[in-house]
Structure formats: structure tokens, C-alpha cells
Design an enzyme around this catalytic site. Structure first.
Site, PDB file in Angstrom:
ATOM      1  N   TRP A   1       0.839  -1.113  -0.031  1.00  0.00           N
ATOM      2  CA  TRP A   1       0.154   0.002   0.003  1.00  0.00           C
ATOM      3  C   TRP A   1       0.955   1.325   0.221  1.00  0.00           C
ATOM      4  O   TRP A   1       1.749   1.226   0.921  1.00  0.00           O
ATOM      5  CB  TRP A   1      -0.883  -0.020   1.279  1.00  0.00           C
ATOM      6  CG  TRP A   1      -1.679   1.062   1.423  1.00  0.00           C
ATOM      7  CD1 TRP A   1      -2.781   1.493   0.393  1.00  0.00           C
ATOM      8  CD2 TRP A   1      -2.055   1.654   2.576  1.00  0.00           C
ATOM      9  NE1 TRP A   1      -3.495   2.408   0.904  1.00  0.00           N
ATOM     10  CE2 TRP A   1      -3.037   2.798   2.348  1.00  0.00           C
ATOM     11  CE3 TRP A   1      -1.473   1.850   3.908  1.00  0.00           C
ATOM     12  CZ2 TRP A   1      -3.794   3.636   3.343  1.00  0.00           C
ATOM     13  CZ3 TRP A   1      -1.791   2.882   4.831  1.00  0.00           C
ATOM     14  CH2 TRP A   1      -2.960   3.603   4.600  1.00  0.00           C
TER      15      TRP A   1
ATOM     16  N   LYS B   1     -13.050  -0.908   6.930  1.00  0.00           N
ATOM     17  CA  LYS B   1     -13.828  -1.828   5.898  1.00  0.00           C
ATOM     18  C   LYS B   1     -14.743  -2.782   6.599  1.00  0.00           C
ATOM     19  O   LYS B   1     -15.885  -2.998   6.340  1.00  0.00           O
ATOM     20  CB  LYS B   1     -12.860  -2.597   5.076  1.00  0.00           C
ATOM     21  CG  LYS B   1     -11.598  -1.988   5.083  1.00  0.00           C
ATOM     22  CD  LYS B   1     -11.342  -0.978   3.957  1.00  0.00           C
ATOM     23  CE  LYS B   1      -9.807  -0.317   3.987  1.00  0.00           C
ATOM     24  NZ  LYS B   1      -9.650   0.615   3.054  1.00  0.00           N
TER      25      LYS B   1
ATOM     26  N   ASP C   1       0.093  -4.831   9.874  1.00  0.00           N
ATOM     27  CA  ASP C   1      -0.961  -3.873   9.660  1.00  0.00           C
ATOM     28  C   ASP C   1      -2.055  -4.727   9.140  1.00  0.00           C
ATOM     29  O   ASP C   1      -2.002  -5.246   7.860  1.00  0.00           O
ATOM     30  CB  ASP C   1      -0.444  -2.846   8.707  1.00  0.00           C
ATOM     31  CG  ASP C   1      -1.456  -2.031   8.242  1.00  0.00           C
ATOM     32  OD1 ASP C   1      -2.351  -1.512   9.076  1.00  0.00           O
ATOM     33  OD2 ASP C   1      -1.709  -1.182   7.130  1.00  0.00           O
TER      34      ASP C   1
HETATM   35  C1  LMR Z   1      -6.984   1.439  -0.257  1.00  0.00           C
HETATM   36  O1  LMR Z   1      -5.984   0.708  -0.142  1.00  0.00           O
HETATM   37  O2  LMR Z   1      -7.435   1.591  -1.078  1.00  0.00           O
HETATM   38  C2  LMR Z   1      -7.678   1.687   1.177  1.00  0.00           C
HETATM   39  O3  LMR Z   1      -6.825   1.351   2.264  1.00  0.00           O
HETATM   40  C3  LMR Z   1      -8.069   3.307   1.148  1.00  0.00           C
HETATM   41  C4  LMR Z   1      -6.853   4.047   1.338  1.00  0.00           C
HETATM   42  O4  LMR Z   1      -7.001   4.995   2.169  1.00  0.00           O
HETATM   43  O5  LMR Z   1      -5.911   4.251   0.680  1.00  0.00           O
END
Ligand code: LMR
Length: 397
Positions: free
Chosen positions: A131, A247, A212
Site C-alpha cells: 500500500w 472496512k 498492519d
Molecule cells: C486502499 O488501499 O484503497 C484503502 O486502504 C483506502 C486508502 O486509504 O488508501
């Protein structure tokens, strides 16, 4: 004064939401941001959440007093049970310091700031891919951020041997960000046996694990998805867990999350908790109340907790169903294409491996929004849009 302020190039996820909202096409499909939609394409309101909200006395809802720096005591207790299990010795032994945070991002930020105070020369390692905000938050806290091998492009699974050998090469006290389940963005997870092996590497190498978890329950089940967390705890490792209720409670804008630090014993946990509170104080002072009150009223009430678990189960099943439908339709139209990764990956996301150009074609030609790195949010598919998405995919693969 501000001549040197450079324009913001935009966030790789949130800017796409802005673009999607501005797109006038009525048949556009948002598979970019990690939001769970129901089969009607709406962000659901969970029954357990509505019931919990109704149960809160009005004076609680309207009380404007500050919460403590570490948040609501009930909420913190409920988080520990959810993460570490009912029978958890950790909760009983008081060796976990848990604070309520501003969503999962807030937990990462407080954890990263805390770590930087005590381990300023450590490097923070994130999975390749991860992420994007993991990089941003640890970098923003002052760390050098590096990557460890994770996703195997060929098998669309985990390059476990590569991951292990990168960890064996890390310096002691390196910080390693891990996804206990539903890996974001790839959907490729470790097996329990692989987690067990990883735990022993962390012990041997004296690394700092930072787990996480934003999707507990969207993979194999609420308890099953906590396997990694409980394996680290059982092994007596000291580690961090950031978790999010955005979520799994469908409470995105309430910003409810928590940071837990598993310590050696109760005395150490008390000192760590004190420094986490100090970190909160100099960042935002104290967290907001309503979302955490709702989450506690669900988790700490046996009946609501049962209903919530059922609701998470339905969300999980719907996501799985959509994975299967998308795979079947695309493979039926293009028999030479193997989309088995769609059903073997788990959680909200799948990593299509599509190039940026192809992702752009999907957006421009079809109004189908994926992330630029090829991540597709399966939880945005519905029985109304899945055929169109399949058609769009077929046109670019
Ligand atoms: C995502 O990865 O799309 C979600 O966790 C929302 C975000 O805040 O990025």
C-alpha cells in the site's frame, strides 16, 4: 513566501476517487479505492452497527468532552480480544499497550513516530508491492524506506524464499511492515506454515515486526485471519499491530482504528503506553469518540458481536463469489487466458499485472477504474457491473 511550494502530484488512490467522481459516464465502475460495496453498489450500513448506535444513550452521543489520549478504555479492551483471541494470555498478562487511533493510517503514523524516537537509524522495510501509504508514513516519520521481495509476478503468489532471504540479510532492529491477511495490493497471502517460519526468522534476527491489518475477516474468517498476529504473540516476539475498522465495520469516515504494541511484560507495556500517549498528544491530542463507541458496543455485546461476524461472513462470501464470476466470464470469452489468480488471491484486492497503459485504456475507453499499478478492488464488483468489467478486461488482455 510560497514560491517554492511544489504542486501536489496527487495521491495514487485518493486522486483516482476524485477523477471517478468527476466522470460523467453513468456506467462507470470504481474498482480503485479499497471500499466494500454491496451488490447494489452502495456502501452498506451494517445491522449490528445500527443496533449499536441506537443502544448508545443520547447523553453519550452528545457529550462533547475530550476522550483520553489513548482513547476509550472499553474500545481498547475489545480490540485486544479481537486481535489476540478470547483466551489470549496477552490480554490477561497486560503486556499489550493498545491505543485508539485515527483509523489504520493513524495507528501507522503513531507507531512510526514512536519507533523513530527510539530506533532513529533503523530502516523500515515494506513488501514489494505494498500500500503506497506505508512508504509515505514511514518516510514521513523520518525513516529510510526499503523493500523486501514479496510478489512473484509469474505465479501471482508470494515469492516466499525471496522474502525470507531478504529478511535474513536485514540489519538487526530493522522495522518490517507485514500484512497478516488480504495483502494490499496483491491479494497474495502467506500460509500458516509460512508464517511460522517467518516468526522464527524474526526471533533469530531480532527484527521489529509491524503487522498492519485492515481486512480481518475478509480473507478466511475473523479468527483465521488473525493467525499471524497470534503466531507472533505465542512465540513471545515483541511487535506492533495497527488495525482498522473502516472496512470490516463499514465505518470509513469515522476513522476508527487502533495501535497495539506487544511488550515483554506489564511494566514495559505501561512505559510504552505512556510514550504512545505522548506521541498522540503532540500529533492530535486525543481521538474522536463516536466511531469507537459504536465498535465497542458491537464487539462487547455477545448478540451484536454474533450478528457482526455473520455480516462480515456475508461480505467475504460476496467478494469470493465476484472473484469466481469475473474469472469464469473472462475465461469463457478468452479460453487461452488463465485467471486462476483471481480465485486464489484473497481479500478485497487482486493484482491483475496489467500495465499502466492498459489500466488507462480501461479508464478512458470503459470508465472502469483500477489503480495505476494494476490493483483491482474485487469488492466493487456487483452482479450489475461484472459483465461489463469482464468485457473491458477482455478488450485489454
Ligand atoms: C486502499 O488501499 O484503497 C484503502 O486502504 C483506502 C486508502 O486509504 O488508501
Amino acid at each position: 513566501m510560497f514560491e517554492h511550494v511544489e504542486p501536489f502530484p496527487g495521491d495514487p488512490i485518493l486522486s483516482l476517487v476524485e477523477a471517478f467522481n468527476a466522470d460523467a459516464r453513468h456506467d462507470k465502475v470504481n474498482l480503485s479505492i479499497g471500499i466494500y460495496y454491496d451488490n447494489e453498489g452502495r456502501i452498506p450500513t451494517l445491522g449490528s452497527v445500527v443496533d449499536a448506535e441506537r443502544s448508545l444513550p443520547e447523553r453519550v452521543l452528545t457529550s462533547a468532552a475530550y476522550l483520553p489520549m489513548d482513547g476509550l478504555a472499553d474500545f481498547r479492551k475489545a480490540v485486544q480480544v479481537l486481535l489476540f483471541g478470547d483466551e489470549s494470555l496477552v490480554a490477561e498478562s497486560q503486556r499489550v499497550a493498545t491505543i485508539q487511533t485515527l483509523g489504520g493510517s493513524g495507528a501507522l503514523k503513531v507507531g512510526a513516530d514512536f519507533l523513530h524516537r527510539y530506533f532513529p537509524s533503523s530502516t523500515a522495510f515494506v513488501s514489494d508491492y505494498t500500500w503506497d501509504n506505508h512508504v509515505g508514513i514511514f518516510h514521513g516519520a523520518g525513516f529510510k524506506v526499503d523493500r523486501y521481495r514479496y510478489f512473484d509476478k509469474l505465479s501471482k503468489g508470494v515469492d516466499f524464499e525471496g522474502m525470507l532471504s531478504d529478511m535474513l540479510a536485514m540489519r538487526e532492529q530493522s522495522i518490517v511492515v507485514l500484512h497478516p491477511c488480504c495483502h494490499n495490493p496483491t491479494g497474495a497471502d502467506l500460509t500458516p506454515a509460512q508464517w511460522d517460519r517467518l516468526v522464527s526468522v524474526f526471533q533469530e534476527r531480532n527484527l521489529i515486526p509491524f503487522l498492519d491489518v485492515a481486512y480481518q475477516g475478509f480473507g478466511d474468517g475473523i479468527e483465521e485471519d488473525a493467525y499471524a498476529i497470534r503466531a507472533f504473540e505465542r512465540a513471545g516476539v515483541k511487535f506492533f499491530v495497527s488495525n482498522s475498522f473502516s472496512k470490516i465495520f463499514s465505518l470509513y469516515n469515522e476513522r476508527v482504528g487502533a495501535l497495539s504494541v506487544v511488550c515483554k511484560d506489564a511494566e514495559e507495556a505501561e512505559r510504552v503506553l505512556g510514550q504512545l500517549k505522548s506521541t498522540v498528544r503532540i500529533n492530535y491530542s486525543s481521538p474522536p469518540a463516536t466511531g469507537a463507541r459504536i465498535v465497542s458496543a458491537v464487539l462487547l455485546d455477545a448478540e451484536r458481536n454474533r450478528v457482526w461476524r455473520q455480516e462480515v461472513g456475508l461480505m467475504r462470501e460476496r467478494i469470493r463469489g465476484m472473484r469466481q464470476v469475473l474469472r469464469d466470464v473472462v475465461e469463457a470469452k478468452k479460453p487461452d487466458v488463465d485467471l486462476s489468480y483471481l480465485t486464489s488471491q484473497s481479500g478485497m484486492f487482486s493484482f491483475t499485472g496489467l500495465s499502466r497503459e492498459r489500466v488507462e485504456m480501461l479508464r478512458e475507453d470503459w470508465g472502469v477504474y483500477l489503480l495505476g499499478n494494476g490493483r483491482l478492488c474485487v469488492a466493487g464488483l456487483t452482479t450489475q457491473n461484472v459483465l461489463r468489467v469482464a468485457e473491458a478486461l477482455v478488450s485489454v488482455i
